[in-house]
Structures are given as structure tokens and as C-alpha cells.
Design an enzyme around this catalytic site. Structure first.
Site: not given
Ligand SMILES: [Zn+2]
Length: 278
Positions: A2-3, A92, A111
């Protein structure tokens, strides 16, 4: 990852949903997601605190509390999603942040690179490493300021320079490649080789690309989802990023190269590798 447009979309979505809510005790499914203070103290200290506002600096999300600040960074695969009472979160799951009214925020992160920091004061962002960040490219940088910043780093190549969060905060691979293509600058041009006009064109391209990205609710190329778990649509408008071999507007095929270790997409015709004016 995400930016700025994705984090801004999450911020805008979250603020009306969670402002004024009071946290109860968090549930940690993966304590490693808590970066500061140590997990037990994090849970103890967050309980009872009220959210005043949701802010953003670069790619960091900042939940301003009646006392202190909860900082969230999503890194590669993090998601921060709001759910009403009774709605089950999906995979997750790492941290559950319940509110007194029964709704909750959940942080999931396949991750595990993302994290949460609970800071005692807005004036000391160093535990989250934020004290070294450059100005937010969308909120804190004017055209003049941007030209000044470029002049301070004359030998730096544009691609790694714009990705450097200590230079300006918020840009990542997708929006840098799109911005450079839009103003027809090669990713390896040195900042000091840009004319004043080229510098201005770069700033305006970055603004325009970020604004479009925010309007589209961000880019969902892989994992990103907004505060309600919805995808963005900017991936449908990408001109170069992820489009190796596809045709540019000019008819040339988009190429992929590696600049400073990062995959970089550009048009060899629109973004010719040339030296700027002396
Ligand atoms: Zn082209």
C-alpha cells in the site's frame, strides 16, 4: 505494498467509522505485530483510550488518541479493516482491536512485515522510526519546496530518490513509475539534470497521479483492501506499472528494468534516457 493513495483511502474510510470509539483490551493472535511497547504493556495501555482523529504521514496511519498515538504500518500485506459486531474477519488475522460498543478493528497480515506502535506522545515519533521521515508528498510539499528538495540531491537518480521515504514520504513503486511516465522522465535521470520546467512537470505529475489514485480508492494489485475490505480500481488505469510488453499510448512496448534493486516499468520512447540541460 500500500502506498499513499491506499493508506489515504483507508484513512478516509476509517475516520467516520471509528472516531470517538473507545478501545477495550486487544487480543493478540501474533504478538510480533506489536512493535512498541512490549505486547503486554501495549494491551494494558491501549485499553480505555478514545480515538480522536485518524491521520496519515506517508504510508503510516496515525490514530490520534485522547492520550498518545496508535501508529500502523501495513508494509507488504497488512490490512486494517473495521467490522460491526458479529461480522467474522477473514484470514491471516494478527491483532483484534475491540471497541466498547462491540464493533472492532482487525489487523491481518499474511507476510507479517506490518506492525503497530503505541506512542505516549505525538511529539516523540522515534519509537516508530517516524522522526526521520521526509515531508508527506501530498500534504506537506509545495511545488517550490519540491524544486528545493531536488536541488539538495543533484546526483540522485529519480526512481530511488522518489522511493526514499527520508526524501519525501508516501510514494512507492507503482506511483513513482506512473508519475515518471506521465511527465516523460527516464527513471535513471539525475535530479540535478532536470530543468526547472521538468522539475515542475514532475511535481504536477506526482500530484495528478496521487489524486487519481485516491479518487479510484487505490490500486488493488495483490492484497490491498480499504477500511471496509473493498478493492480499489486504479489498477485498471495504470499506464506502465506491471505492463511489460503492453503498448504505450505512443505505440512502443513498455519495458521492465531494475533500478537500484527495484523493478521499474517505463516506455523507452516517451521516457528517453537523455541528459538534461547543462
Ligand atoms: Zn510511450
Amino acid at each position: 505494498m500500500p502506498e499513499l493513495p491506499e493508506v489515504e483511502t483507508i484513512r478516509r474510510g476509517l475516520e467516520p467509522l471509528i472516531a470517538n470509539k473507545v478501545f477495550t483490551r486487544p487480543v493478540l493472535l501474533f504478538p510480533g505485530s506489536i512493535r512498541h511497547p512490549e505486547p503486554d504493556r501495549f494491551c494494558e495501555q491501549l485499553e480505555g483510550r478514545r480515538i480522536i482523529a485518524v491521520k496519515r504521514h506517508g504510508k503510516y496511519l496515525l490514530l490520534e488518541l485522547d492520550c498518545g498515538l496508535l501508529v500502523v504500518h501495513l508494509r507488504m500485506t497488512g490490512r486494517l479493516v473495521y467490522l460491526e459486531k458479529g461480522e467474522p474477519p477473514s484470514g491471516h488475522l494478527r491483532v483484534v482491536l475491540p471497541f466498547q460498543d462491540g464493533s472492532f478493528l482487525y489487523f491481518s497480515d499474511m507476510r507479517k512485515f506490518g506492525g503497530l506502535w503505541l506512542l505516549e506522545s505525538k511529539d516523540d515519533l522515534s519509537p516508530a522510526g517516524m522522526h526521520r521521515l521526509g515531508p508527506d508528498i501530498y500534504e506537506q510539499v509545495t511545488e517550490e519546496k519540491f524544486l528545493e528538495l531536488l536541488q539538495k540531491r543533484p546526483r540522485a537518480r529519480l526512481k530511488p530518490l522518489l522511493l526514499d521515504q527520508l526524501f519525501v514520504a508516501g510514494l512507492g513503486n507503482i506511483y513513482v513509475d506512473e508519475s515518471l511516465h506521465r511527465c516523460r522522465l527516464h527513471p535513471c535521470r539525475e535530479a540535478g539534470s532536470l530543468s526547472r520546467e521538468e522539475g515542475k512537470a514532475l511535481f504536477r505529475a506526482i500530484r495528478a497521479v496521487l489524486e487519481e489514485g485516491i479518487r479510484c480508492g487505490g490500486t488493488s494489485s495483490r492484497d490491498y483492501r480499504d477500511a471496509r475490505g473493498e478493492k480499489g480500481t486504479f489498477q485498471e488505469r495504470l499506464a506502465v506499472y506491471g505492463r511489460k510488453g503492453c503498448l504505450c499510448r505512443c505505440g512502443a512496448a513498455i519495458e521492465r528494468t531494475v533500478v537500484a534493486g527495484r523493478g521499474t516499468y517505463y516506455c523507452p520512447r516517451c521516457q528517453e534516457e537523455k541528459e538534461g540541460p547543462p
